[in-house]
Design a protein around this motif. Structure first.
Motif, short mmCIF file in Angstrom:
data_model
loop_
_atom_site.label_atom_id
_atom_site.label_comp_id
_atom_site.label_asym_id
_atom_site.label_seq_id
_atom_site.Cartn_x
_atom_site.Cartn_y
_atom_site.Cartn_z
N SER A 66 5.44 -13.32 1.85
CA SER A 66 6.34 -12.62 2.74
C SER A 66 6.80 -13.53 3.86
N THR A 67 7.86 -13.13 4.50
CA THR A 67 8.41 -13.92 5.61
C THR A 67 7.40 -14.09 6.72
N TYR A 68 6.55 -13.10 6.90
CA TYR A 68 5.62 -13.12 8.03
C TYR A 68 4.24 -13.64 7.66
N VAL A 83 -0.55 -7.79 9.64
CA VAL A 83 -0.59 -8.88 10.62
C VAL A 83 -1.66 -9.87 10.19
N TYR A 84 -1.70 -11.00 10.89
CA TYR A 84 -2.73 -12.01 10.59
C TYR A 84 -3.85 -11.90 11.60
N TRP A 85 -5.09 -11.85 11.09
CA TRP A 85 -6.26 -11.88 11.95
C TRP A 85 -7.38 -12.58 11.20
N LEU A 144 7.19 -13.82 15.42
CA LEU A 144 8.34 -13.43 14.60
C LEU A 144 8.10 -12.11 13.88
N ASN A 145 6.86 -11.83 13.50
CA ASN A 145 6.53 -10.62 12.75
C ASN A 145 6.67 -9.40 13.67
N PRO A 146 7.56 -8.46 13.35
CA PRO A 146 7.72 -7.28 14.21
C PRO A 146 6.43 -6.47 14.37
N GLU A 147 5.59 -6.45 13.32
CA GLU A 147 4.33 -5.72 13.43
C GLU A 147 3.38 -6.42 14.39
N SER A 148 3.31 -7.76 14.30
CA SER A 148 2.46 -8.51 15.24
C SER A 148 2.97 -8.31 16.66
N TYR A 149 4.27 -8.33 16.83
CA TYR A 149 4.88 -8.13 18.15
C TYR A 149 4.51 -6.76 18.71
N ARG A 150 4.58 -5.74 17.86
CA ARG A 150 4.26 -4.37 18.30
C ARG A 150 2.79 -4.26 18.71
N TRP A 151 1.89 -4.83 17.89
CA TRP A 151 0.46 -4.75 18.20
C TRP A 151 0.10 -5.66 19.37
N LEU A 152 0.83 -6.75 19.55
CA LEU A 152 0.64 -7.60 20.72
C LEU A 152 0.92 -6.81 22.00
#
Length: 477
Positions: free
Chosen positions: A225-227, A259-261, A308-316
Protein backbone atom coordinates in the motif's frame (compact mmCIF):
# COMPACT_ATOMS: atom_id res chain seq x y z
CA UNK A 1 13.67 -26.19 21.58
CA UNK A 2 13.69 -29.80 20.36
CA UNK A 3 15.92 -30.69 23.28
CA UNK A 4 13.61 -28.85 25.64
CA UNK A 5 10.49 -30.49 24.31
CA UNK A 6 11.92 -33.99 24.46
CA UNK A 7 11.61 -33.59 28.21
CA UNK A 8 8.01 -32.45 28.43
CA UNK A 9 5.35 -34.58 30.15
CA UNK A 10 2.39 -35.37 27.84
CA UNK A 11 0.63 -38.24 26.11
CA UNK A 12 -2.64 -40.23 26.27
CA UNK A 13 -6.32 -39.32 26.56
CA UNK A 14 -8.18 -39.26 29.85
CA UNK A 15 -11.80 -38.57 30.67
CA UNK A 16 -13.18 -35.04 30.64
CA UNK A 17 -13.95 -34.72 34.33
CA UNK A 18 -10.55 -33.32 35.38
CA UNK A 19 -9.92 -30.54 37.79
CA UNK A 20 -8.39 -27.47 36.13
CA UNK A 21 -5.26 -27.61 38.28
CA UNK A 22 -4.59 -31.08 36.89
CA UNK A 23 -3.83 -32.89 40.16
CA UNK A 24 -5.60 -36.25 40.00
CA UNK A 25 -5.90 -37.51 43.54
CA UNK A 26 -8.11 -40.51 42.84
CA UNK A 27 -6.05 -42.59 40.44
CA UNK A 28 -3.37 -43.70 42.82
CA UNK A 29 -2.21 -43.21 46.37
CA UNK A 30 1.23 -41.76 46.87
CA UNK A 31 3.31 -44.80 47.57
CA UNK A 32 6.81 -44.86 48.88
CA UNK A 33 9.48 -46.01 46.49
CA UNK A 34 11.08 -49.32 47.41
CA UNK A 35 13.57 -49.04 50.23
CA UNK A 36 16.29 -50.24 47.92
CA UNK A 37 15.66 -47.20 45.75
CA UNK A 38 16.33 -44.69 48.52
CA UNK A 39 19.05 -46.05 50.80
CA UNK A 40 20.49 -42.59 51.34
CA UNK A 41 21.83 -39.46 49.78
CA UNK A 42 24.18 -41.30 47.39
CA UNK A 43 21.61 -43.46 45.60
CA UNK A 44 21.52 -43.49 41.80
CA UNK A 45 18.53 -41.95 39.96
CA UNK A 46 15.39 -44.07 40.24
CA UNK A 47 12.74 -42.04 38.40
CA UNK A 48 12.04 -42.62 34.71
CA UNK A 49 14.05 -39.85 32.96
CA UNK A 50 11.70 -39.29 29.98
CA UNK A 51 8.21 -38.66 31.29
CA UNK A 52 7.29 -35.80 28.94
CA UNK A 53 6.31 -37.20 25.54
CA UNK A 54 3.82 -35.84 23.04
CA UNK A 55 0.97 -38.21 22.25
CA UNK A 56 1.45 -39.32 18.63
CA UNK A 57 -2.16 -38.58 17.71
CA UNK A 58 -1.69 -34.80 18.05
CA UNK A 59 0.99 -34.66 15.34
CA UNK A 60 -0.41 -32.83 12.31
CA UNK A 61 -3.47 -31.55 14.16
CA UNK A 62 -4.88 -28.39 12.50
CA UNK A 63 -7.98 -27.91 14.64
CA UNK A 64 -7.13 -27.71 18.33
CA UNK A 65 -8.36 -30.62 20.46
CA UNK A 66 -7.27 -29.81 24.00
CA UNK A 67 -8.34 -33.16 25.40
CA UNK A 68 -5.85 -34.97 23.16
CA UNK A 69 -2.95 -33.57 25.20
CA UNK A 70 -4.06 -35.07 28.53
CA UNK A 71 -1.88 -37.75 30.13
CA UNK A 72 -1.33 -39.35 33.50
CA UNK A 73 2.25 -39.01 34.69
CA UNK A 74 4.27 -39.96 37.74
CA UNK A 75 6.44 -37.45 39.59
CA UNK A 76 8.56 -37.67 42.76
CA UNK A 77 7.24 -36.10 45.96
CA UNK A 78 8.32 -35.43 49.53
CA UNK A 79 6.04 -35.97 52.53
CA UNK A 80 6.42 -32.80 54.57
CA UNK A 81 4.96 -31.87 58.00
CA UNK A 82 2.50 -28.99 57.58
CA UNK A 83 4.26 -26.99 60.31
CA UNK A 84 7.37 -26.53 58.17
CA UNK A 85 5.71 -26.69 54.76
CA UNK A 86 6.36 -23.08 53.71
CA UNK A 87 10.00 -23.22 54.77
CA UNK A 88 10.58 -26.45 52.88
CA UNK A 89 8.94 -25.16 49.70
CA UNK A 90 11.09 -22.04 49.89
CA UNK A 91 14.25 -24.10 50.39
CA UNK A 92 13.38 -26.37 47.45
CA UNK A 93 12.10 -23.68 45.06
CA UNK A 94 14.52 -24.84 42.32
CA UNK A 95 13.58 -28.50 42.74
CA UNK A 96 9.78 -28.31 42.85
CA UNK A 97 7.67 -28.94 39.79
CA UNK A 98 7.11 -25.81 37.71
CA UNK A 99 4.22 -26.22 35.31
CA UNK A 100 1.59 -23.62 34.32
CA UNK A 101 -1.54 -24.05 36.41
CA UNK A 102 -0.11 -26.89 38.47
CA UNK A 103 0.23 -26.70 42.27
CA UNK A 104 3.50 -27.65 43.92
CA UNK A 105 1.80 -28.81 47.11
CA UNK A 106 -1.05 -31.35 47.23
CA UNK A 107 -3.03 -33.18 49.89
CA UNK A 108 -1.31 -36.19 51.41
CA UNK A 109 -2.97 -39.23 49.86
CA UNK A 110 -3.06 -40.86 53.28
CA UNK A 111 -5.49 -38.04 54.14
CA UNK A 112 -3.38 -36.92 57.05
CA UNK A 113 -3.85 -33.29 58.03
CA UNK A 114 -0.38 -33.32 59.55
CA UNK A 115 1.40 -33.77 56.23
CA UNK A 116 1.37 -32.52 52.65
CA UNK A 117 3.12 -33.77 49.53
CA UNK A 118 5.56 -31.41 47.80
CA UNK A 119 5.75 -32.32 44.10
CA UNK A 120 9.22 -32.30 42.56
CA UNK A 121 10.51 -31.83 39.05
CA UNK A 122 11.47 -35.32 37.80
CA UNK A 123 14.20 -33.83 35.64
CA UNK A 124 15.73 -32.11 38.61
CA UNK A 125 15.14 -34.78 41.25
CA UNK A 126 15.26 -38.50 40.58
CA UNK A 127 16.50 -39.64 44.00
CA UNK A 128 17.39 -38.19 47.38
CA UNK A 129 20.94 -37.79 46.13
CA UNK A 130 19.70 -35.27 43.54
CA UNK A 131 19.34 -32.56 46.17
CA UNK A 132 22.15 -30.06 46.59
CA UNK A 133 24.02 -29.89 49.87
CA UNK A 134 22.04 -26.82 50.92
CA UNK A 135 18.73 -28.48 50.05
CA UNK A 136 19.65 -31.69 51.84
CA UNK A 137 20.73 -29.77 54.94
CA UNK A 138 17.44 -27.87 54.93
CA UNK A 139 15.46 -31.12 54.79
CA UNK A 140 17.40 -32.50 57.75
CA UNK A 141 16.94 -29.32 59.75
CA UNK A 142 13.18 -29.47 59.20
CA UNK A 143 13.04 -33.20 60.05
CA UNK A 144 11.74 -34.20 56.65
CA UNK A 145 12.07 -37.94 56.04
CA UNK A 146 14.81 -38.75 53.52
CA UNK A 147 12.41 -40.73 51.37
CA UNK A 148 10.91 -40.01 47.95
CA UNK A 149 7.35 -40.96 47.14
CA UNK A 150 5.77 -41.31 43.73
CA UNK A 151 2.65 -39.37 42.89
CA UNK A 152 0.37 -39.74 39.89
CA UNK A 153 -1.26 -36.68 38.44
CA UNK A 154 -2.73 -35.60 35.17
CA UNK A 155 -0.98 -33.20 32.87
CA UNK A 156 -3.45 -31.37 30.60
CA UNK A 157 -3.29 -28.83 27.79
CA UNK A 158 -3.59 -26.11 30.45
CA UNK A 159 -0.31 -27.25 32.02
CA UNK A 160 1.70 -27.01 28.80
CA UNK A 161 3.62 -24.06 27.43
CA UNK A 162 2.81 -22.77 23.96
CA UNK A 163 6.07 -24.01 22.45
CA UNK A 164 5.44 -27.49 23.87
CA UNK A 165 2.01 -27.71 22.25
CA UNK A 166 3.28 -26.45 18.90
CA UNK A 167 6.31 -28.73 18.99
CA UNK A 168 3.96 -31.68 19.45
CA UNK A 169 1.65 -30.64 16.62
CA UNK A 170 3.90 -29.38 13.81
CA UNK A 171 5.81 -31.83 11.61
CA UNK A 172 9.04 -33.05 13.15
CA UNK A 173 12.21 -31.31 12.05
CA UNK A 174 10.50 -28.04 11.10
CA UNK A 175 10.97 -24.72 12.87
CA UNK A 176 8.45 -24.03 15.59
CA UNK A 177 7.77 -20.48 16.68
CA UNK A 178 5.73 -19.19 19.57
CA UNK A 179 7.24 -15.71 19.25
CA UNK A 180 5.12 -12.66 18.62
CA UNK A 181 4.94 -8.93 19.17
CA UNK A 182 2.44 -7.75 21.77
CA UNK A 183 0.49 -4.62 20.84
CA UNK A 184 -2.12 -4.06 23.53
CA UNK A 185 -4.55 -6.96 23.31
CA UNK A 186 -3.14 -8.04 19.93
CA UNK A 187 -0.48 -10.70 19.39
CA UNK A 188 1.20 -10.10 16.05
CA UNK A 189 3.01 -13.01 14.38
CA UNK A 190 5.10 -13.52 11.24
CA UNK A 191 4.41 -17.14 10.31
CA UNK A 192 6.61 -19.03 7.87
CA UNK A 193 5.17 -20.90 4.90
CA UNK A 194 5.39 -24.33 6.53
CA UNK A 195 3.41 -23.04 9.52
CA UNK A 196 0.50 -21.64 7.51
CA UNK A 197 -1.54 -24.91 7.42
CA UNK A 198 -1.55 -24.72 11.23
CA UNK A 199 -2.13 -20.96 11.48
CA UNK A 200 -5.52 -21.06 13.21
CA UNK A 201 -4.34 -23.63 15.75
CA UNK A 202 -1.20 -21.56 16.40
CA UNK A 203 -3.33 -18.47 16.91
CA UNK A 204 -5.59 -20.24 19.39
CA UNK A 205 -2.62 -21.60 21.37
CA UNK A 206 -1.00 -18.15 21.57
CA UNK A 207 -4.25 -16.63 22.79
CA UNK A 208 -4.81 -19.41 25.34
CA UNK A 209 -1.31 -19.18 26.79
CA UNK A 210 -0.97 -15.39 27.07
CA UNK A 211 -3.40 -13.66 29.43
CA UNK A 212 -4.79 -10.43 28.02
CA UNK A 213 -4.32 -11.44 24.38
CA UNK A 214 -7.75 -11.52 22.74
CA UNK A 215 -6.72 -11.25 19.09
CA UNK A 216 -3.91 -12.98 17.17
CA UNK A 217 -2.95 -11.75 13.71
CA UNK A 218 -0.47 -12.83 11.08
CA UNK A 219 1.37 -10.29 8.94
CA UNK A 220 1.46 -11.07 5.24
CA UNK A 221 4.83 -11.01 3.49
CA UNK A 222 4.43 -7.93 1.31
CA UNK A 223 3.85 -4.24 1.94
CA UNK A 224 1.71 -3.24 -1.00
CA UNK A 225 0.00 0.00 0.00
CA UNK A 226 0.98 3.62 -0.40
CA UNK A 227 1.22 4.00 3.36
CA UNK A 228 3.38 0.90 3.87
CA UNK A 229 1.24 -0.77 6.48
CA UNK A 230 1.25 -4.56 6.35
CA UNK A 231 -1.89 -6.48 5.50
CA UNK A 232 -2.95 -8.79 8.30
CA UNK A 233 -5.25 -11.74 8.80
CA UNK A 234 -6.90 -12.63 12.09
CA UNK A 235 -5.89 -16.13 13.22
CA UNK A 236 -7.87 -16.29 16.45
CA UNK A 237 -10.06 -14.17 18.68
CA UNK A 238 -11.92 -10.93 18.10
CA UNK A 239 -11.39 -8.70 15.07
CA UNK A 240 -10.90 -5.56 17.14
CA UNK A 241 -7.75 -3.93 15.77
CA UNK A 242 -7.88 -0.72 17.80
CA UNK A 243 -5.09 -1.16 20.34
CA UNK A 244 -4.15 0.79 23.43
CA UNK A 245 -0.51 0.61 24.49
CA UNK A 246 1.76 2.35 26.94
CA UNK A 247 5.39 3.07 26.04
CA UNK A 248 7.85 4.94 28.24
CA UNK A 249 4.99 6.36 30.29
CA UNK A 250 3.02 7.60 27.27
CA UNK A 251 -0.33 6.15 26.20
CA UNK A 252 -1.12 5.59 22.51
CA UNK A 253 -4.26 4.41 20.75
CA UNK A 254 -4.46 3.41 17.09
CA UNK A 255 -5.87 0.96 14.57
CA UNK A 256 -3.00 -1.51 14.28
CA UNK A 257 -4.23 -2.74 10.89
CA UNK A 258 -3.98 0.73 9.31
CA UNK A 259 -0.89 2.35 10.85
CA UNK A 260 2.68 1.34 11.62
CA UNK A 261 3.66 0.48 15.18
CA UNK A 262 6.64 -1.56 16.34
CA UNK A 263 6.92 -2.30 20.08
CA UNK A 264 10.62 -3.19 19.63
CA UNK A 265 11.47 0.47 19.01
CA UNK A 266 10.61 1.62 22.52
CA UNK A 267 14.27 1.92 23.56
CA UNK A 268 15.15 3.83 20.40
CA UNK A 269 12.30 6.28 20.86
CA UNK A 270 13.51 6.93 24.39
CA UNK A 271 17.15 7.28 23.33
CA UNK A 272 16.44 10.02 20.81
CA UNK A 273 13.90 11.87 22.95
CA UNK A 274 16.46 12.07 25.77
CA UNK A 275 18.67 14.12 23.43
CA UNK A 276 15.91 16.73 23.13
CA UNK A 277 15.90 19.54 25.71
CA UNK A 278 13.21 21.94 26.86
CA UNK A 279 12.83 24.74 24.34
CA UNK A 280 14.22 22.71 21.42
CA UNK A 281 12.26 22.31 18.20
CA UNK A 282 11.64 18.89 16.67
CA UNK A 283 10.59 18.24 13.07
CA UNK A 284 9.27 14.68 12.85
CA UNK A 285 9.10 13.95 9.12
CA UNK A 286 7.52 10.48 9.35
CA UNK A 287 5.77 10.77 12.71
CA UNK A 288 3.39 7.81 12.60
CA UNK A 289 1.09 7.95 15.62
CA UNK A 290 3.58 10.00 17.64
CA UNK A 291 6.19 7.84 19.46
CA UNK A 292 8.89 10.49 18.95
CA UNK A 293 6.71 13.59 18.73
CA UNK A 294 4.59 13.17 21.86
CA UNK A 295 7.40 12.32 24.34
CA UNK A 296 9.45 15.20 22.92
CA UNK A 297 6.54 17.58 23.50
CA UNK A 298 6.11 16.24 27.02
CA UNK A 299 9.77 17.04 27.67
CA UNK A 300 9.14 20.69 26.76
CA UNK A 301 10.05 20.79 23.07
CA UNK A 302 8.04 22.46 20.32
CA UNK A 303 7.13 19.82 17.76
CA UNK A 304 6.02 19.82 14.13
CA UNK A 305 4.93 16.28 13.27
CA UNK A 306 4.00 14.95 9.85
CA UNK A 307 2.76 11.73 8.28
CA UNK A 308 1.46 10.96 4.80
CA UNK A 309 -0.93 8.23 5.97
CA UNK A 310 -4.31 9.86 6.79
CA UNK A 311 -4.96 7.21 9.45
CA UNK A 312 -1.59 7.85 11.13
CA UNK A 313 -2.31 11.58 10.97
CA UNK A 314 -5.72 11.09 12.60
CA UNK A 315 -4.34 8.91 15.40
CA UNK A 316 -1.40 11.28 15.86
CA UNK A 317 -3.85 14.10 16.55
CA UNK A 318 -5.87 11.83 18.83
CA UNK A 319 -2.80 10.81 20.83
CA UNK A 320 -1.65 14.40 21.20
CA UNK A 321 -4.99 15.21 22.82
CA UNK A 322 -4.93 12.01 24.85
CA UNK A 323 -1.57 13.00 26.34
CA UNK A 324 -2.48 16.70 26.64
CA UNK A 325 0.29 17.99 24.35
CA UNK A 326 -1.89 19.11 21.43
CA UNK A 327 -0.95 22.75 22.15
CA UNK A 328 2.75 21.89 21.68
CA UNK A 329 2.47 19.75 18.56
CA UNK A 330 1.50 21.03 15.12
CA UNK A 331 0.43 18.16 12.90
CA UNK A 332 0.65 17.82 9.11
CA UNK A 333 -0.65 15.29 6.59
CA UNK A 334 1.94 15.75 3.83
CA UNK A 335 4.43 13.80 1.79
CA UNK A 336 7.79 13.82 3.61
CA UNK A 337 9.49 15.89 0.92
CA UNK A 338 6.63 18.41 0.92
CA UNK A 339 6.95 18.70 4.68
CA UNK A 340 10.70 19.44 4.44
CA UNK A 341 10.30 21.93 1.60
CA UNK A 342 7.21 23.48 3.16
CA UNK A 343 6.83 23.80 6.97
CA UNK A 344 10.49 22.97 7.71
CA UNK A 345 11.73 25.54 5.18
CA UNK A 346 9.35 28.16 6.56
CA UNK A 347 10.27 27.66 10.21
CA UNK A 348 14.04 27.13 9.96
CA UNK A 349 15.21 30.72 9.29
CA UNK A 350 13.63 32.07 12.48
CA UNK A 351 14.89 29.11 14.53
CA UNK A 352 18.44 29.44 13.19
CA UNK A 353 18.46 33.17 13.88
CA UNK A 354 17.29 32.53 17.45
CA UNK A 355 19.98 29.83 17.81
CA UNK A 356 17.33 27.31 18.86
CA UNK A 357 18.41 23.68 18.93
CA UNK A 358 16.65 21.89 16.09
CA UNK A 359 16.22 18.13 15.64
CA UNK A 360 14.96 16.51 12.44
CA UNK A 361 13.77 12.92 12.96
CA UNK A 362 13.38 10.77 9.84
CA UNK A 363 12.19 7.33 10.88
CA UNK A 364 11.17 5.56 7.69
CA UNK A 365 14.12 3.17 7.42
CA UNK A 366 13.10 1.66 4.08
CA UNK A 367 13.27 5.07 2.35
CA UNK A 368 14.34 7.91 4.67
CA UNK A 369 17.93 8.11 3.37
CA UNK A 370 16.53 8.92 -0.08
CA UNK A 371 14.72 11.96 1.33
CA UNK A 372 17.90 13.71 2.46
CA UNK A 373 18.24 15.31 -0.96
CA UNK A 374 15.26 17.51 -0.04
CA UNK A 375 17.63 19.56 2.14
CA UNK A 376 19.87 20.56 -0.78
CA UNK A 377 19.73 24.33 -1.17
CA UNK A 378 16.68 24.51 1.10
CA UNK A 379 17.61 27.97 2.46
CA UNK A 380 19.39 30.99 1.00
CA UNK A 381 20.76 33.07 3.86
CA UNK A 382 23.38 31.43 6.04
CA UNK A 383 23.09 31.67 9.85
CA UNK A 384 25.61 33.75 11.84
CA UNK A 385 27.29 30.58 13.18
CA UNK A 386 27.26 26.83 12.71
CA UNK A 387 26.15 26.07 16.28
CA UNK A 388 22.47 26.40 15.44
CA UNK A 389 22.40 24.10 12.42
CA UNK A 390 19.82 21.27 12.67
CA UNK A 391 20.75 17.83 13.96
CA UNK A 392 19.36 15.08 11.74
CA UNK A 393 18.47 11.58 12.98
CA UNK A 394 17.92 9.51 9.83
CA UNK A 395 17.13 5.79 9.83
CA UNK A 396 17.96 3.16 7.24
CA UNK A 397 18.03 -0.58 6.71
CA UNK A 398 21.24 -2.23 5.58
CA UNK A 399 22.08 -5.73 4.38
CA UNK A 400 25.73 -4.84 3.87
CA UNK A 401 28.53 -6.65 5.72
CA UNK A 402 29.57 -3.23 7.02
CA UNK A 403 26.21 -1.53 7.71
CA UNK A 404 27.78 1.57 9.35
CA UNK A 405 29.77 2.40 6.24
CA UNK A 406 26.87 1.48 3.98
CA UNK A 407 24.33 3.87 5.50
CA UNK A 408 26.87 6.70 5.69
CA UNK A 409 27.69 6.28 1.99
CA UNK A 410 24.02 6.30 1.06
CA UNK A 411 23.32 9.35 3.20
CA UNK A 412 26.32 11.13 1.67
CA UNK A 413 25.14 10.31 -1.83
CA UNK A 414 21.67 11.67 -1.12
CA UNK A 415 23.03 14.85 0.46
CA UNK A 416 25.65 15.34 -2.25
CA UNK A 417 28.36 15.77 0.39
CA UNK A 418 30.60 13.24 2.18
CA UNK A 419 29.56 12.63 5.78
CA UNK A 420 32.54 10.50 6.76
CA UNK A 421 34.02 11.82 10.04
CA UNK A 422 31.07 14.22 10.31
CA UNK A 423 28.45 11.86 11.69
CA UNK A 424 27.80 9.03 14.14
CA UNK A 425 26.02 5.76 13.45
CA UNK A 426 23.89 3.94 16.02
CA UNK A 427 22.84 0.29 15.66
CA UNK A 428 19.12 0.08 16.45
CA UNK A 429 18.18 -3.57 15.95
CA UNK A 430 18.48 -6.60 13.76
CA UNK A 431 15.19 -6.89 11.87
CA UNK A 432 15.95 -10.09 9.95
CA UNK A 433 18.92 -12.30 9.17
CA UNK A 434 21.60 -10.06 7.58
CA UNK A 435 19.38 -6.99 7.82
CA UNK A 436 20.08 -4.24 10.36
CA UNK A 437 18.29 -1.03 11.24
CA UNK A 438 20.71 1.86 11.72
CA UNK A 439 20.44 5.54 12.70
CA UNK A 440 22.78 8.11 11.16
CA UNK A 441 23.10 11.24 13.27
CA UNK A 442 24.76 14.37 11.89
CA UNK A 443 24.64 18.15 11.89
CA UNK A 444 23.11 19.23 8.61
CA UNK A 445 26.08 20.74 6.69
CA UNK A 446 25.64 24.37 5.72
CA UNK A 447 27.23 23.45 2.39
CA UNK A 448 24.09 21.37 1.75
CA UNK A 449 21.46 23.56 3.37
CA UNK A 450 22.61 26.80 1.72
CA UNK A 451 24.31 25.55 -1.45
CA UNK A 452 22.57 27.19 -4.36
CA UNK A 453 24.40 24.87 -6.77
CA UNK A 454 22.20 22.02 -5.63
CA UNK A 455 18.83 21.99 -7.30
CA UNK A 456 15.98 20.80 -5.16
CA UNK A 457 14.24 17.78 -6.51
CA UNK A 458 11.01 18.67 -8.23
CA UNK A 459 9.19 15.60 -7.04
CA UNK A 460 6.88 16.20 -4.11
CA UNK A 461 5.87 12.60 -3.78
CA UNK A 462 7.44 9.82 -1.82
CA UNK A 463 9.16 7.15 -3.93
CA UNK A 464 6.96 4.29 -5.00
CA UNK A 465 6.56 1.66 -2.28
CA UNK A 466 9.10 -1.11 -2.41
CA UNK A 467 8.07 -4.73 -2.20
CA UNK A 468 9.62 -5.38 1.15
CA UNK A 469 9.55 -8.61 3.06
CA UNK A 470 8.17 -8.36 6.55
CA UNK A 471 10.52 -8.29 9.52
CA UNK A 472 11.20 -11.57 11.25
CA UNK A 473 9.89 -12.02 14.80
CA UNK A 474 12.40 -13.29 17.37
CA UNK A 475 10.57 -12.73 20.68
CA UNK A 476 9.50 -15.66 22.81
CA UNK A 477 6.57 -16.07 25.03
Amino acid sequence: MLRLFSRVLISAHTHRNLESGAVHRCICSATSLPASACPGFAEKPTMEPKLYRPPPEVRGMTSLDKEAFTQTITVPALRVPTGVLNKVVKSLRKATIQRPGMPRVVQDTEESDDFRLVLLDPHRVSSISSFSEAEAEALRSFSVAEELHSYELQLTYDNLKSEEVLEAVLPQGQDVTSGFSRVGHIAHMNLRDHQLPFKNLIGQVIMDKNPGVTCVVNKTNIIDSTYRNFKMEVLAGEENMVAKVKENGVTYEFDFSRVYWNPRLSTEHQRVVQLVKRGDTVFDVFAGVGPFAIPAARSGANVLANDLNPESYRWLQHNCKLNKVDSKVRTFNLDGREFIQGPVKQELPVLLKAKTNVHVVMNLPALALEFLDAFRGLLHKEPPCDDSLPTVHCYGFSKDDDPDTDVVKRASRSLGLPLENRCSVHFVRNVAPNKDMMCVRFTLPKEVLFNSNHEQTESSEEPAPKRQKCEETTDST
